[in-house]
Structure formats: C-alpha cells, structure tokens
Design a protein around this motif. Structure first.
Motif, PDB file in Angstrom:
ATOM      1  N   ALA A  20      -0.726 -14.553   1.672  1.00 31.68           N
ATOM      2  CA  ALA A  20      -1.600 -13.498   1.153  1.00 31.68           C
ATOM      3  C   ALA A  20      -0.861 -12.456   0.326  1.00 31.68           C
ATOM      4  O   ALA A  20      -1.497 -11.594  -0.286  1.00 31.68           O
ATOM      5  N   TYR A  24      -2.937  -9.715  -1.824  1.00 28.88           N
ATOM      6  CA  TYR A  24      -3.263  -8.635  -0.894  1.00 28.88           C
ATOM      7  C   TYR A  24      -3.710  -7.353  -1.595  1.00 28.88           C
ATOM      8  O   TYR A  24      -4.777  -6.796  -1.297  1.00 28.88           O
ATOM      9  N   ASP A  25      -2.914  -6.867  -2.521  1.00 28.53           N
ATOM     10  CA  ASP A  25      -3.219  -5.576  -3.142  1.00 28.53           C
ATOM     11  C   ASP A  25      -4.529  -5.592  -3.917  1.00 28.53           C
ATOM     12  O   ASP A  25      -5.163  -4.540  -4.087  1.00 28.53           O
ATOM     13  N   ALA A  28      -7.203  -5.112  -0.842  1.00 25.26           N
ATOM     14  CA  ALA A  28      -6.921  -4.234   0.310  1.00 25.26           C
ATOM     15  C   ALA A  28      -7.440  -2.813   0.084  1.00 25.26           C
ATOM     16  O   ALA A  28      -6.721  -1.831   0.292  1.00 25.26           O
ATOM     17  N   GLN A  31      -7.643  -0.984   3.523  1.00 27.23           N
ATOM     18  CA  GLN A  31      -6.288  -0.798   4.062  1.00 27.23           C
ATOM     19  C   GLN A  31      -5.551   0.323   3.331  1.00 27.23           C
ATOM     20  O   GLN A  31      -4.830   1.104   3.954  1.00 27.23           O
ATOM     21  N   GLU A 214     -12.382 -12.583   0.702  1.00 28.15           N
ATOM     22  CA  GLU A 214     -11.504 -11.409   0.726  1.00 28.15           C
ATOM     23  C   GLU A 214     -10.778 -11.294   2.061  1.00 28.15           C
ATOM     24  O   GLU A 214      -9.613 -10.867   2.100  1.00 28.15           O
ATOM     25  N   GLU A 217      -7.930 -13.593   1.723  1.00 28.16           N
ATOM     26  CA  GLU A 217      -6.934 -13.106   0.776  1.00 28.16           C
ATOM     27  C   GLU A 217      -6.125 -11.948   1.341  1.00 28.16           C
ATOM     28  O   GLU A 217      -5.017 -11.676   0.883  1.00 28.16           O
ATOM     29  N   LEU A 218      -6.668 -11.276   2.370  1.00 32.10           N
ATOM     30  CA  LEU A 218      -5.926 -10.234   3.073  1.00 32.10           C
ATOM     31  C   LEU A 218      -4.954 -10.821   4.092  1.00 32.10           C
ATOM     32  O   LEU A 218      -4.131 -10.099   4.647  1.00 32.10           O
ATOM     33  N   ALA A 220      -6.106 -11.926   6.861  1.00 28.70           N
ATOM     34  CA  ALA A 220      -6.671 -11.409   8.110  1.00 28.70           C
ATOM     35  C   ALA A 220      -7.625 -12.375   8.796  1.00 28.70           C
ATOM     36  O   ALA A 220      -8.406 -11.965   9.643  1.00 28.70           O
TER      37      ALA A 220
END
Length: 289
Positions: A20, A24-25, A28, A31, A214, A217-218, A220
């Motif tokens: 990820a 991530y960015d 996120a 986050q 998403e 892609e995190l 998570a």
C-alpha cells in the motif's frame, strides 16, 4: 487476550502495508486529518525532547511534523513496513533526515529510557497485545517522557462489519479495542496520568466498489488469522452490496471511524532494567540516512 482467530497475522500486516505504500497518500484523507489533530495536541505540553519517536510512521506525516516542531531534536521514524519508511525518507527533505528503524511496535529494538517523546498515529490497532505494546512504550520512555497516540475504537467500520454480518458469520474486519480497555492497559503498564477522549468521523462514498478499493489501498483490509481466505463469490458480493446499500443516506454510503486520542507520562521513579538475550540499541548509535 484475543481469540487465536482474532489475532493479527503480522506477516500479512507487513505485506499489506508494503503493497500500500505507493497508494497510501492518495487515499489517506482521514488518517492525515487525525494526524494533524494529534500534532496539534503536542501544543498542550512544554517539552523539548532530545529524542522523539514516531512509532508507526507510515509515509512520514508525523515524522515531518516532529522535525518541524522540535528543530533541536533527533527524530526516529519506526514502522513495520520497509516500503513505508522509504517514503518517509524521501519526504523528509535532504537537510534534516530522521533515523529510520524497521521493527514491530510490540518488540522495540531500542534501549531502555532512550526516548523523551513517543508519538503514534493510528498504529495500536495493528498490535496484538496492548499490554506488551504499552510495556514497551513504558520501557523506552525516559522518566518524565510523554506518550501521545491515536487509535481506532470498536465502532470503526461498523457499516462494513454489520453488512457482512447479514451475509455470513466470518470475520471481515480487524478488531478494535474499547477506549476504557485502552485506558486500563495504560495504567497496568505503569504509565502515569492517562487522559483519553474520542470522536466519531464519517467518510462518505458514492459507490461501494470505491469504498472497498480505498480500504485496500490504505493497507487496512482484514488481516486477522480467522479471515476468509477464499475469493468472494458473486452471490455473496451481491448480498453484501444489498446490505450496505440499505445504509445509503442522502445519496451516499457512510463509513464510520471511532477515533480515540490518548496521552500519558512515564513516571519519574526508578526504572527496572531488563535482562536476557535481547539486544537493545541506544539511539545515539542510529545514524541519519
């Protein structure tokens, strides 16, 4: 202690966040917002740390914040995923680099009483044992050192969890720990004056596939040992989709996050030294890269 099927598979956690790192960015949003709110809370204390630790650094948001706020401090970025640390290194700038450590929060390779400030944004939910994790925090913090953290509470992803519960009895989300249990664990670890609070944040999506993508892609997605390992068939996916669609309001699908904030202090009494075969590295030995 969690049941074995609720335990996180740390190898899969590392793999998920390594995969990820590049995406991530871009997804996120929540986050980053929680990270900014966590950094703002550092304004509540007067502290000029010699060593500051960003535990669960990810792509480096908190690391950059610590470098900016504490210009005379040496900052360590620690994460389980090497690819995340590579992003932290690139984003920190060339003039003042953080020290990088790839390690598990539950087994910190740092010397006792070596950190003045420990900041951790949305990492505790990736630890199997709060008792072990907080004991490590207590061990590496210097007397009078500060701990600031965020994590997710049990109402996180509730729409996702409840929708899957209408389809089958399997675990489809990671488990999250209650605020009161976190506070109790802080006290049992010997950390002083714990303060806890919580807020609910909700993201909204037009389409369910975007929501699910998403989360992946995190990094998570579900990595508990009891997770379903087979592919989701069309019939089960349609049933899940129908269950989630029943939660649509005002044209959008909600996804809730229970965000828990906490801070505590390392007491100023005498610290016991550990023995055994473990190797603990004094932070002065870490070189910036």
């Amino acid at each position: 202690m969690d049941k074995p099927q609720q335990q996180l598979d740390k190898r899969q956690v590392r793999i998920a966040f390594n995969r990820a790192a590049d995406s991530y960015d871009g997804v996120a949003v929540l986050q980053r917002e929680v990270g900014e709110r966590l950094l703002e809370r550092l304004e509540l204390i007067r502290l000029e740390p010699q060593w500051a630790l960003d535990l669960g650094a990810g792509t480096g948001q908190i690391t950059r914040g610590l470098l900016k706020r504490y210009r005379g401090s040496r900052v360590v970025a620690l994460d389980l995923a090497e690819a995340m640390l590579a992003h932290t290194r690139r984003s920190a700038g060339w003039w003042r680099r953080p020290r990088l450590v790839c390690a598990d929060a539950e087994q910190l390779p740092l010397a006792d009483a070596s950190v003045d400030l420990l900041v951790s944004n949305l990492t505790l939910q990736w630890c199997n044992s709060l008792e072990q994790t907080f004991a490590e925090f207590r061990r590496v913090l210097r007397p009078g050192g500060a701990l600031f953290f965020t994590t997710f509470g049990p109402d996180t992803l509730r729409e996702l969890r409840e929708s899957w519960a209408e389809v089958d009895g399997h675990s489809h989300t990671n488990r999250f720990i209650d605020l009161h249990d976190i506070g109790d664990a802080l006290v049992r670890a010997g950390l002083a004056e714990p303060v806890m609070d919580m807020e609910m944040l909700t993201l909204t999506y037009r389409e369910l596939p975007t929501l699910v993508r998403e989360i992946k892609e995190l990094g998570a997605h579900n990595v508990t040992r009891g997770r379903v390992r087979s592919l989701t068939g069309r019939a089960r996916w349609r049933a899940f989709e129908q269950a989630y669609e029943s939660r649509r309001r005002d044209g959008v699908l909600p996804l809730s996050y229970e965000v828990i904030y906490g801070h505590a202090w390392a007491p100023t009494g005498v610290r016991q030294q550990r023995s055994g075969d473990e190797v603990r590295v004094p932070l002065d030995m870490l070189k910036g890269r």
